[in-house]
Enzyme design. Structure first.
Site, PDB file in Angstrom:
ATOM      1  CE1 TYR A 155     -20.993 -58.098  40.767  1.00 56.25           C
ATOM      2  CE2 TYR A 155     -19.382 -59.859  40.560  1.00 56.25           C
ATOM      3  CZ  TYR A 155     -19.782 -58.574  40.291  1.00 56.25           C
ATOM      4  OH  TYR A 155     -18.963 -57.751  39.535  1.00 56.25           O
ATOM      5  CE  LYS A 183     -19.333 -55.507  42.870  1.00 61.81           C
ATOM      6  NZ  LYS A 183     -18.059 -55.972  42.270  1.00 61.81           N
TER       7      LYS A 183
END
Length: 313
Positions: A155, A183
């Protein structure tokens, strides 16, 4: 009231998170689920209702206890209870668990705790507050990937962690057999394009405003808080992009852009919770120090969402 999805029918546009031999295929729309509260406690009834409404809209899966889920304000037992409620409500829906922290031994203990859960993966940001070097980031993600029983999605969100993962670091992490995707909230489209071109990590848009662009460049999907509303419409436009039907996708995308912008006009997840509350799905409550969306923004969100009901298919 029901979750608004505009004029798009969900039954023909479902995007599945299909398994491939290696690695797991993280594609389509993933919802980073909000955590409903009532009287400062997790509202499991509202949580079940929300999952029941989202599941048939065509989503690939749900991210539990990410930043949109206010995980930093939840204790460990609360996080596991939220995960259990989601799993019991939609056992056939893929689940990714958000994971954050800054103390590596404690984080690894938590990774091992989650190892017994049925999860498609873990969503792991850089350690917050620490702001480590790139070498430190390599150590952090490698240790977690080594310990995890599930695939790891990196992330990249410097706005929350205070540190940016360089392209070189991400390319090194991509060599780890258990690190399969990202992400992407890094805010660097050149880096996004390079990662997609490399083909080593599955790239999911994390900034909702970049969903169309990321997919058009070859990204595999999105983890999008805005997907809580007009869900099937967003799934449909993503399907169009992935099939190369850009005109049809643009027709669905353009009317969504003002709503997506408004959903992040104040700190997430206050705006999306405000809109869901207006739809009767939950209270607009957040845990301190997060505060509820302003009345002006809430009214704007309702107007924008209502306008989407009559926008082109």
């Amino acid at each position: 009231m029901v979750l608004s999805i505009g004029h798009v029918s969900a039954k023909d546009v479902r995007v599945h998170a299909t398994a491939s031999p290696a690695p797991y295929r993280f594609s389509g729309l993933w919802i980073p689920l909000v955590t409903p509260f009532h009287n400062n406690a997790v509202d499991h009834s509202a949580l079940r209702q929300l999952v029941q409404l989202l599941e048939p809209q065509g989503i690939a899966g749900i991210v539990v206890c990410g930043s949109t889920g206010e995980a930093a304000a939840l204790g460990a037992e609360e996080q596991l209870a939220v995960l259990d409620t989601v799993a019991q409500t939609a056992p056939g829906l893929a689940r990714v668990m958000g994971l954050s922290g800054y103390h590596l031994p404690d984080t690894l203990d938590w990774v091992r705790t989650l190892g017994s859960r049925s999860l498609a993966g873990l969503l792991v940001p850089a350690p917050h507050y620490i702001r480590p070097s790139q070498a430190g980031l390599l150590q952090w993600f490698t240790a977690i990937a080594d310990a995890s029983a599930q695939p790891v999605l990196v992330y990249d969100i410097p706005a929350r962690t205070g540190v940016t993962l360089s392209l070189a670091t991400l390319r090194t992490l991509a060599q780890h057999p258990n690190i399969v995707g990202i992400k992407d909230c890094g805010g660097d489209m050149a880096k996004t394009q390079a990662l997609i071109a490399d083909g080593q990590l599955q790239v999911l848009a994390g900034d909702d405003a970049n969903i169309f662009t990321t997919l058009a460049l070859g990204g595999t999907g999105a983890i999008a808080a805005s997907g809580h509303v007009h869900t099937a419409r967003l799934v449909a436009l993503m399907q169009h992009v992935l099939r190369g039907e850009l005109v049809a996708a643009q027709t669905l995308w353009r009317p969504l852009q003002p709503l997506i912008e408004a959903l992040f006009a104040e700190p997430n997840p206050a705006p999306v919770k405000a809109l869901l509350a207006q739809q009767g799905l939950m209270q607009a409550d957040l845990r301190a120090p997060m505060t509820a969306a302003s009345r002006a923004l809430t009214e704007r969100l309702v107007a924008l969402s209502t306008a989407l009901e009559v926008s082109p298919r």
